[in-house]
Enzyme design. Structure first.
Site, PDB file in Angstrom:
ATOM      1  N   GLY A 230       0.785  -1.230   0.000  1.00  0.00           N
ATOM      2  CA  GLY A 230       0.000   0.000   0.000  1.00  0.00           C
ATOM      3  C   GLY A 230       0.815   1.277   0.000  1.00  0.00           C
ATOM      4  O   GLY A 230       0.418   2.280   0.559  1.00  0.00           O
ATOM      5  N   GLN A 231       1.997   1.222  -0.624  1.00  0.00           N
ATOM      6  CA  GLN A 231       2.869   2.390  -0.592  1.00  0.00           C
ATOM      7  C   GLN A 231       3.162   2.865  -2.001  1.00  0.00           C
ATOM      8  O   GLN A 231       4.221   3.431  -2.249  1.00  0.00           O
ATOM      9  CB  GLN A 231       4.190   2.039   0.101  1.00  0.00           C
ATOM     10  CG  GLN A 231       4.046   1.523   1.497  1.00  0.00           C
ATOM     11  CD  GLN A 231       3.884   2.631   2.514  1.00  0.00           C
ATOM     12  OE1 GLN A 231       4.016   3.811   2.180  1.00  0.00           O
ATOM     13  NE2 GLN A 231       3.580   2.272   3.744  1.00  0.00           N
ATOM     14  N   GLU A 232       2.270   2.630  -2.896  1.00  0.00           N
ATOM     15  CA  GLU A 232       2.518   2.845  -4.312  1.00  0.00           C
ATOM     16  C   GLU A 232       3.139   4.205  -4.614  1.00  0.00           C
ATOM     17  O   GLU A 232       4.056   4.311  -5.422  1.00  0.00           O
ATOM     18  CB  GLU A 232       1.225   2.692  -5.108  1.00  0.00           C
ATOM     19  CG  GLU A 232       1.455   2.413  -6.564  1.00  0.00           C
ATOM     20  CD  GLU A 232       0.371   1.506  -7.135  1.00  0.00           C
ATOM     21  OE1 GLU A 232       0.527   1.088  -8.282  1.00  0.00           O
ATOM     22  OE2 GLU A 232      -0.617   1.224  -6.438  1.00  0.00           O
ATOM     23  N   SER A 233       2.665   5.220  -3.924  1.00  0.00           N
ATOM     24  CA  SER A 233       3.127   6.575  -4.213  1.00  0.00           C
ATOM     25  C   SER A 233       4.612   6.750  -3.915  1.00  0.00           C
ATOM     26  O   SER A 233       5.270   7.614  -4.464  1.00  0.00           O
ATOM     27  CB  SER A 233       2.321   7.580  -3.397  1.00  0.00           C
ATOM     28  OG  SER A 233       2.486   7.307  -2.020  1.00  0.00           O
ATOM     29  N   LEU A 234       5.148   5.909  -3.033  1.00  0.00           N
ATOM     30  CA  LEU A 234       6.549   6.060  -2.636  1.00  0.00           C
ATOM     31  C   LEU A 234       7.494   5.164  -3.419  1.00  0.00           C
ATOM     32  O   LEU A 234       8.691   5.342  -3.397  1.00  0.00           O
ATOM     33  CB  LEU A 234       6.692   5.726  -1.142  1.00  0.00           C
ATOM     34  CG  LEU A 234       5.988   6.666  -0.180  1.00  0.00           C
ATOM     35  CD1 LEU A 234       5.929   6.042   1.209  1.00  0.00           C
ATOM     36  CD2 LEU A 234       6.677   8.012  -0.125  1.00  0.00           C
TER      37      LEU A 234
END
Ligand code: G3D
Ligand code: MG
Length: 180
Positions: free
Chosen positions: A70-74
């Protein structure tokens, strides 16, 4: 006897310089595995580098630990930490069938990265103590590991809670050192 072999391998591994990145979805068991590795060792923990990256240094070995759930943006910024990586440890929660697809996506994204082209991959099929979990063979098939020709890889079933299987994984990593 197992503990002794483990301690020997561990000290052999850590007295040389290696960079290891430990990746996997949140809750896969990365921290638990690292804790098993580090027991009885003096550990220096750097301040967290990013919100999802932590560095731990044992003797000459650097461990970078990443939660990829759930850290796609990073994810795009992780590339910064890839250079000189010798080993990727991918931890899989063998009971989490729903999210294995995300793990697969991340695995191939990493393998395609220029800075990781020399990295060997150890996959831990963790939580083998859980009833109804996927076997290492099932995970291997789902991740199509046999199609990986440009990186040495190895899958090892384990239970991070008891430490079962971790020694064999470390043994494989140690055996790779002489090869390169
Ligand atoms: P992470 O660092 O990858 O996010 P953690 O994962 O090491 O924090 O582990 C997440 C949860 O899974 C923890 O439970 C931990 O105890 C559990 N766990 C890790 N390995 C195993 C295993 O081999 N078997 C079982 N049954 N559980 C495992 P809690 O309840 O502390 O959140
Ligand atoms: Mg953790």
């Amino acid at each position: 006897v197992m503990g002794l072999i483990f301690a020997k391998l561990w000290s052999l591994f850590c007295n040389q310089e290696h960079k290891v990145i430990i990746v996997g979805l949140d809750n896969a068991g990365k921290t638990t595995i690292l804790y098993q590795f580090l027991m009885n060792e003096v550990v220096h923990t750097s301040p967290t580098i990013g919100s999802n990256v932590e560095e731990i240094v044992v003797k000459n070995t650097h461990f970078l630990m990443w939660d990829i759930g759930g850290q796609e943006s990073l994810r795009s910024s992780w590339n910064t930490y890839y250079s000189n990586t010798e080993f990727i440890i991918l931890v899989v929660d063998s009971i989490d069938r729903e999210r294995l697809a995300i793990t697969k996506e991340e695995l191939y994204r990493m393998l395609a990265h220029e800075d990781l082209r020399k990295a060997a991959v150890l996959i831990f099929a963790n939580k083998q103590d859980m009833k109804g979990c996927m076997t290492a063979a099932e995970i291997s098939k789902y991740l199509t590991l046999s199609s990986i020709k440009d990186h040495p890889w190895h899958i090892q079933s384990c239970c991070a809670l008891t430490g079962e299987g971790l020694c064999q994984g470390l043994e494989w990593m140690t055996s790779r050192i002489g090869v390169r």
